[in-house]
Write an enzyme that holds these catalytic residues in place. Sequence first.
Site: not given
Ligand SMILES: COc1cccc(Nc2ncc(-c3ccc(C(=O)NCC(=O)Nc4ccccc4)cc3)c(OCC3CCNCC3)n2)c1
Length: 336
Positions: A23-24, A131
Amino acid sequence: SPYSVLDGQYDLHETIGSGGFAKVKLATHLLTGDKVAIKIMDKRQLGEDLPRIYLEIEAMKQLSHQHICKLYQVVETDTKIFMVLEYCPGGELFDYIVERDRLEEEEARVFFRQIASAVAYVHNMGYAHRDLKPENLLLDDEQHLKLIDFGLCANPMGGLDQHLATCCGSPAYAAPELVSGKQYLGSEADIWSMGVLLYALLCGFLPFDDENLGALYRKIQAGVYENPEWLTAGSKDLLAAMLQVDPKRRITISQLLMHPWLTGGSSSANVDPSSKYKTHGVDEDVITEVAVHQGKSRVAVRQAVLRWSYDYLTATYFLLLAQKMKGNPLRLLPKA
Ligand SMILES: COc1cccc(Nc2ncc(-c3ccc(C(=O)NCC(=O)Nc4ccccc4)cc3)c(OCC3CCNCC3)n2)c1
């Protein structure tokens, strides 16, 4: 509350996304007032997938690139793991395309250059993403794209996909060799996914689509897709080079970075896969700001930062550095 471990460091706000085991939540880093995304995972739910989280965290510590969301801090309790990550206020590229139906070629090119730069960097670091899709590309506050791997699919190159079902949610972006269950190279499969991604940017719909999974797999394996009349010759050529069913005939990432469609156009900068962050040493202005704020010597703060413990100090350092790189004044709020 299950999040009390973050008290005094972050204020938690609404959930901005969830999927599978993560969950984020949007949060505020209290010392700087900056927004962050906190990915919360339940260790019990993860079961035998737990070791993948530790691998992902170690990978994230190595991956420092202007088009990949930065990891700032890791907090672990006996039941949960919290990853404090760079927040992208622009949301998902998926929604950006849907709102506009499709992108003009020039805008698609600017975005696709950033995607190619991030994927080339990930490959150069020895990983394959596996992915790539618009839900895993986020927009920051300067309309720059940030590649993320929300579903823990990024892995060292190659290998058969034992966890295919879990991570590659929508197979519409999956390569033919991947959906056929054959041995495949992650880097080659990523190129195919980038082809589907570029098609979605330029057309606003998918090259291979069917609500029946078997029919979708057969379309992907046949590799036959429509070229709408608005596509230019250059974009059709690049799409054909990426959407090659035979992975050995598919364009490679280094050939992609030099493709005329990518290097051409008005914003004709070439694509630089290298990271703009210097991975060694520390920024002295940031050290000074923290030292003054904490009433400590710069030597003590520098030593603590150089341990890269991915604790609150590491997060504060990275957030101040990002402020400095944006040309903003370095500010730490008085202790709450
Ligand atoms: C304004 O409205 C909104 C609306 C929606 C989103 C935002 N913003 C916003 N900012 C930051 C995030 C985030 C960043 C990194 C990771 C992560 O898991 N990193 C690990 C990672 O990237 N590994 C990796 C990368 C490259 C190579 C190897 C490993 C997880 C979440 C976010 O998440 C929300 C999810 C929701 C489901 N779909 C995907 C995004 N959302 C804002």
